[in-house]
Write a protein that holds these residues in place. Structure first.
Motif, PDB file in Angstrom:
ATOM      1  N   LEU A   1       9.196  -9.007  40.417  1.00  0.00           N
ATOM      2  CA  LEU A   1       9.350  -9.189  41.868  1.00  0.00           C
ATOM      3  C   LEU A   1       8.555 -10.409  42.332  1.00  0.00           C
ATOM      4  O   LEU A   1       9.036 -11.190  43.163  1.00  0.00           O
TER       5      LEU A   1
ATOM      6  N   ILE B   1      14.380   3.620  53.768  1.00  0.00           N
ATOM      7  CA  ILE B   1      14.631   2.847  52.551  1.00  0.00           C
ATOM      8  C   ILE B   1      15.902   3.322  51.846  1.00  0.00           C
ATOM      9  O   ILE B   1      16.729   2.512  51.416  1.00  0.00           O
TER      10      ILE B   1
ATOM     11  N   VAL C   1       4.364   2.939  43.675  1.00  0.00           N
ATOM     12  CA  VAL C   1       5.182   3.281  44.839  1.00  0.00           C
ATOM     13  C   VAL C   1       5.928   2.063  45.372  1.00  0.00           C
ATOM     14  O   VAL C   1       7.050   2.185  45.838  1.00  0.00           O
ATOM     15  N   SER C   2       5.326   0.855  45.267  1.00  0.00           N
ATOM     16  CA  SER C   2       5.987  -0.294  45.886  1.00  0.00           C
ATOM     17  C   SER C   2       7.349  -0.627  45.260  1.00  0.00           C
ATOM     18  O   SER C   2       8.274  -0.926  45.999  1.00  0.00           O
ATOM     19  N   PRO C   3       7.511  -0.535  43.921  1.00  0.00           N
ATOM     20  CA  PRO C   3       8.874  -0.745  43.423  1.00  0.00           C
ATOM     21  C   PRO C   3       9.826   0.347  43.889  1.00  0.00           C
ATOM     22  O   PRO C   3      11.001   0.111  44.121  1.00  0.00           O
ATOM     23  N   LEU C   4       9.282   1.568  44.066  1.00  0.00           N
ATOM     24  CA  LEU C   4      10.101   2.689  44.516  1.00  0.00           C
ATOM     25  C   LEU C   4      10.743   2.380  45.858  1.00  0.00           C
ATOM     26  O   LEU C   4      11.810   2.853  46.185  1.00  0.00           O
ATOM     27  N   LEU C   5      10.038   1.579  46.654  1.00  0.00           N
ATOM     28  CA  LEU C   5      10.531   1.270  47.988  1.00  0.00           C
ATOM     29  C   LEU C   5      11.298  -0.049  48.024  1.00  0.00           C
ATOM     30  O   LEU C   5      11.751  -0.464  49.072  1.00  0.00           O
ATOM     31  N   THR C   6      11.396  -0.713  46.883  1.00  0.00           N
ATOM     32  CA  THR C   6      12.105  -1.987  46.851  1.00  0.00           C
ATOM     33  C   THR C   6      13.555  -1.760  46.452  1.00  0.00           C
ATOM     34  O   THR C   6      13.834  -0.980  45.551  1.00  0.00           O
TER      35      THR C   6
ATOM     36  N   THR D   1       5.048   0.011  52.045  1.00  0.00           N
ATOM     37  CA  THR D   1       4.224   0.698  51.050  1.00  0.00           C
ATOM     38  C   THR D   1       2.789   0.780  51.506  1.00  0.00           C
ATOM     39  O   THR D   1       2.144   1.822  51.383  1.00  0.00           O
TER      40      THR D   1
ATOM     41  N   SER E   1       9.430  -4.187  52.123  1.00  0.00           N
ATOM     42  CA  SER E   1       9.046  -2.967  51.406  1.00  0.00           C
ATOM     43  C   SER E   1       7.556  -2.937  51.128  1.00  0.00           C
ATOM     44  O   SER E   1       6.943  -1.876  51.167  1.00  0.00           O
TER      45      SER E   1
ATOM     46  N   THR F   1       1.719  -2.482  34.607  1.00  0.00           N
ATOM     47  CA  THR F   1       1.600  -3.084  35.933  1.00  0.00           C
ATOM     48  C   THR F   1       2.330  -4.415  35.983  1.00  0.00           C
ATOM     49  O   THR F   1       3.087  -4.695  36.913  1.00  0.00           O
TER      50      THR F   1
ATOM     51  N   LEU G   1       5.983  -3.898  36.112  1.00  0.00           N
ATOM     52  CA  LEU G   1       6.504  -3.432  37.394  1.00  0.00           C
ATOM     53  C   LEU G   1       6.451  -4.507  38.473  1.00  0.00           C
ATOM     54  O   LEU G   1       7.336  -4.613  39.304  1.00  0.00           O
ATOM     55  N   VAL G   2       5.375  -5.304  38.458  1.00  0.00           N
ATOM     56  CA  VAL G   2       5.130  -6.200  39.593  1.00  0.00           C
ATOM     57  C   VAL G   2       5.640  -7.616  39.348  1.00  0.00           C
ATOM     58  O   VAL G   2       6.201  -8.243  40.246  1.00  0.00           O
TER      59      VAL G   2
ATOM     60  N   VAL H   1       1.004   0.164  42.854  1.00  0.00           N
ATOM     61  CA  VAL H   1       1.884  -0.488  41.890  1.00  0.00           C
ATOM     62  C   VAL H   1       3.113   0.373  41.610  1.00  0.00           C
ATOM     63  O   VAL H   1       4.214  -0.122  41.434  1.00  0.00           O
TER      64      VAL H   1
END
Lengths: 305, 269
Positions: free
Chosen positions: B29, B202, A127-132, B252, B248, B22, B25-26, A125
Motif C-alpha cells: 500500500l 467500508i 486492522v488498516s488493511p482490513l479497512l482498505t 482505522t 481508510s 508487517t 501487509l503495509v 497494522v
C-alpha cells in the motif's frame, strides 16, 4: 427532584420497573429484530429460495422451462469442466488457507508475547488493511508483481534476469494477493484463543522438563485449537467465494466457481445452470461450517479453575 | 504472558517474522501511494520525479467524480440505516428470551458466510423480475444485508458488557424507556456503534460483485476501477487508490483510538 415526581427515587433498585421490564420485555423485545427480519426475508430468504427453485429448471436453446428437472446437476457431474473448476476452487482455497494459517500463527504468537505498545502497533497494522478496499489492494499487487512491475523491473535492471518472471496471471499472484487480504481474518481468532491460555499450563509443562518445542506442540497448540479451527473455517469459506482477485491477478488462468457462475448468468443468460452451481457452492460451504462446528466441540478447551 | 525472556532465539525468530508480516501487509500500500505521486505518464518505483499531476487529473475527471459520488451516496444511505436496523436487532436479542437467542443470532449474521456472488445472483434475478431500473433501489437493500451483521456483532458485543441496571436506574428515576435508552444505553455502547458504523461504511463502499450484478446506470468507485484495469494500471488509478487508502487509514486511527480494537477482533470470530 421533588419526591412526589420521583416516588421511587429513594430506592433505585426497587423491584417494580424490573418486573415491568421483564413482563413487557422478553417476548416483545424480539419485535426489535423484526425490521432486520423483514429485510433479510426480501433480500436473502426469497432470493435463495428462488435460486434453489431455479436450479431445477430446464434450460434449452435459450428457453427456461420451470419444473423439477435434474438436468443442471447431471450437467455439473458429467460435463467435466464444472467439476474440474470446482476441484480447482477447493484446492486453491485449501492452498490460501494453509499459507494464511502458516503466516497467521507466528504473528498471533508474537502479539501474545508483546507488550501493550507493540500490540497496539500490531493491531493497527492488521486492522488498516482490513479497512482498505480489496480492489485497491489488488491494484497495489499488480504494480509489484506485474510484467513491468516493481520486482521484475528491479531484477532486470540489476541484470539478475533477462525476461520478466511470471509472478501474476497464475496461482502465485492470486495466493499472495488473497493472503494479503485475509491474513487479519486469520490472526484475530488465533490471537483470541492464544490470549485465553493460562501461561501457568505452559510453565508447568516446562518445569516438568519439556523442551520449548514440546511445550508448543503438546500444550499450546491443542489449547489454541478452537481459534485455529475458526481461522481455518473463515479463510476457507471466504476463499471459496473469490471472484475479484482471481479475475484481476489470475487473468484467465485461474478460474474459480464464482467466475463460472458469473459467466453463466451474465454472458450466457443460463440462469438455471448458474443457480445450480451456486447451490453446489453453498452446499460445500455449509458442509465445511458443519464439520468445523463438530470439530470445534471436540477440541473445546475444558475450562478448569 | 511473556513467561520467557525477550532475547531468546524463539522470540527473535518471532520478531523477525512479525516484521516481515508487517512489511508484507503495509509495504504494497505504501509503494502504491508513493507511485501515485509520479509526475511521469507511467508508473514505476521509485518514480523519477514527483508531482500532483495525476491527483489534479483525477479530481477534475467527471467520470471519477461521478463514481466517487455514487459510492459515497450509497454508503451514506446504507450506514445510518444499517446502524438503526442492526442496533434494534442487537437490542432485541439482548433483551429477548434466552431460548432461541442463538438461532436468531445465527440467522442475523448468516450473510457473512454467504458468498457475495450467490447473494448478487439472487438479487439480480429479483431486480429483473421487479423491473427495478434505478439501481439505487436494489443496491441499498443488498448492501444492507451484508452490513447489518457487522453492526449486530459490534453492538451486541458492547451490549454484553453493558450493565442493564443503569438503564433500570434511569427508569426508576422517572425516565421512560425511550429516554433511558437514548440518554444512558446508547452513549455507553457508543464504541460498538462507531465500530459497527465504520465497518458498515467500508463494506458498502468496497462492495464489488453484488453492485456489479445490480448496477444498471450507477457506476461506483470499485466498478470504475475494475473497468479501467482492463487496459493497464494507469497513474490515475494509482491516485484514486491512494485517496481511498488515506481515507481508510484515517478511519482505522479513529477505530483504534475509540478502543474498538477488540470489537474488531470479535467481528471475525
Amino acid at each position: 427532584m421533588s419526591p412526589d415526581r420521583h416516588p421511587r427515587a429513594e430506592a433505585p433498585d426497587a423491584a417494580p420497573p424490573v418486573r415491568a421490564w421483564a413482563r413487557i420485555g422478553r417476548l416483545r423485545a424480539w419485535g426489535l429484530v423484526l425490521p432486520a427480519g423483514v429485510l433479510y426475508a426480501v433480500t436473502f430468504g426469497i432470493p435463495l429460495a428462488m435460486l434453489l427453485g431455479a436450479s431445477f429448471a430446464r434450460f434449452q436453446g435459450g428457453v427456461t422451462t420451470p419444473g423439477f428437472f435434474l438436468d443442471n446437476y447431471v450437467k455439473i457431474a458429467t460435463d467435466g469442466v464444472t467439476l474440474a473448476v470446482f476441484r480447482n476452487t477447493v484446492s486453491l482455497s485449501l492452498l490460501i488457507t494453509a499459507v494464511g494459517l502458516a503466516c497467521a500463527l507466528p504473528v498471533a504468537m508474537l502479539m501474545r508475547r508483546a507488550g501493550p505498545g507493540l500490540r497496539l502497533v500490531a493491531m493497527f497494522v492488521l486492522v488498516s488493511p482490513l479497512l482498505t478496499s480489496i480492489i485497491v489492494r489488488n491494484v497495489a499487487w499488480m504494480l509489484i508483481l506485474g510484467r513491468s512491475g516493481m520486482i521484475n523491473s528491479w531484477l532486470i535492471d540489476a541484470g539478475l534476469i533477462s525476461a520478466p518472471l511470471p509472478l501474476m496471471y497464475n496461482r502465485l499472484g492470486v495466493v499472495i494477493a488473497v493472503v494479503h487480504v485475509y491474513l487479519p481474518f486469520a490472526v484475530l481468532p488465533i490471537y483470541a484463543a492464544l490470549r485465553a491460555i493460562d501461561p501457568a499450563r505452559e510453565r508447568a509443562a516446562a518445569s516438568l522438563g519439556a523442551a520449548p518445542w514440546r511445550v508448543f506442540v503438546h500444550v499450546t497448540l491443542p489449547l489454541a485449537a478452537p481459534g485455529l479451527i475458526a481461522a481455518f473455517t473463515l479463510l476457507f469459506i471466504l476463499s471459496m467465494g473469490l471472484y475479484l482477485t482471481p479475475v484481476i491477478l489470475g487473468g484467465n488462468f485461474v478460474v474459480t466457481l464464482p467466475m463460472m457462475i458469473t459467466d453463466a448468468a451474465r454472458n450466457q443468460y443460463n440462469w438455471p445452470y448458474a443457480s445450480a452451481m451456486s447451490v453446489l457452492l453453498l452446499a460445500s460451504i455449509v458442509a465445511v461450517v458443519a464439520v468445523s462446528a463438530v470439530l470445534g466441540r471436540l477440541f473445546a478447551v475444558p475450562r478448569d479453575a | 504472558m511473556p513467561e520467557r525472556g525477550f532475547a531468546t532465539p524463539g522470540f527473535l525468530a518471532l520478531a523477525l517474522f512479525g516484521s516481515l508480516a508487517t512489511a508484507f501487509l503495509v509495504l504494497p500500500l505504501a509503494i502504491l501511494c508513493v507511485q501515485s505521486f509520479t509526475a511521469e505518464s507511467y508508473l514505476s518505483f521509485p518514480p523519477p520525479s514527483f508531482g500532483l499531476r495525476w491527483y489534479r487529473t483525477v479530481l477534475a475527471d467527471p467520470e471519477w467524480r461521478q463514481a466517487a459520488q455514487s459510492s459515497l451516496t450509497i454508503a451514506a444511505i446504507v450506514t445510518p440505516l444499517s446502524l438503526v436496523v442492526g442496533t434494534l436487532a442487537a437490542l432485541g436479542l439482548d433483551r429477548g428470551p434466552m431460548r432461541g437467542r442463538n438461532v436468531i443470532y445465527g440467522i442475523l449474521i448468516s450473510p457473512m458466510i454467504l458468498p457475495h456472488i450467490v447473494l448478487g445472483l439472487g438479487l439480480f434475478r429479483i431486480a429483473l423480475d421487479l423491473e427495478i431500473d434505478d439501481s439505487l433501489w436494489s443496491i441499498v437493500p443488498a448492501h444492507l444485508t451484508i452490513t447489518i451483521p457487522f453492526v449486530v456483532i459490534s453492538v451486541g458485543a458492547s451490549l454484553q458488557s453493558f450493565d442493564v441496571g443503569l438503564e433500570k436506574a434511569a427508569q426508576s428515576l422517572g425516565a421512560n424507556r425511550f429516554r433511558a435508552l437514548w440518554h444512558i444505553t446508547l452513549p455507553i455502547i457508543r464504541p460498538g456503534l462507531v465500530g459497527g458504523g465504520i465497518f458498515a461504511f467500508i463494506m458498502s463502499f468496497d462492495e464489488f460483485i453484488i453492485t456489479y450484478f445490480l448496477a444498471v446506470q450507477t457506476r461506483t468507485l470499485p466498478l470504475e476501477i475494475f473497468d479501467s484495469l482492463r487496459y493497464q494500471v494507469s497513474p490515475s488509478i494509482a491516485a484514486v487508490s491512494a485517496l481511498t487508502i488515506a481515507a481508510s487509514a484515517a478511519l482505522t486511527v479513529a477505530l483504534i483510538l475509540r478502543g474498538q480494537v477488540m470489537a474488531g477482533g470479535r467481528i471475525v470470530q
